[in-house]
Motif scaffolding. Structure first.
Motif: not given
Length: 71
Positions: A1-28
């Motif tokens: 169960m802990r492994m799934r939670t960590r994996l989920g948090l890691t994927l969520a953080a990566a998704t947010l980082a990707g969306a942030s990078a795309v948003g920055t490029v879009g603004a520029v």
């Protein structure tokens, strides 16, 4: 169960980082794609015609049909 939670948090953080990078490029990109500006002297030197507008800045209509805001 802990492994799934960590994996989920890691994927969520990566998704947010990707969306942030795309948003920055879009603004520029949006800033770079804004309407270019030109001076009256540059407009006349390029063979353009200065058009006065009563409620906004004057524009330069160039021979190729494009128009730019006069600074």
């Amino acid at each position: 169960m802990r492994m799934r939670t960590r994996l989920g948090l890691t994927l969520a953080a990566a998704t947010l980082a990707g969306a942030s990078a795309v948003g920055t490029v879009g603004a520029v990109g949006a800033q770079a794609a804004g309407s270019p500006t030109i001076s009256q002297e540059e407009c006349k030197a390029a063979g353009g015609q200065v058009v006065s507008n009563p409620y906004r800045n004057a524009t330069c209509t160039l021979p190729d049909g494009t128009s730019q805001t006069i600074t």
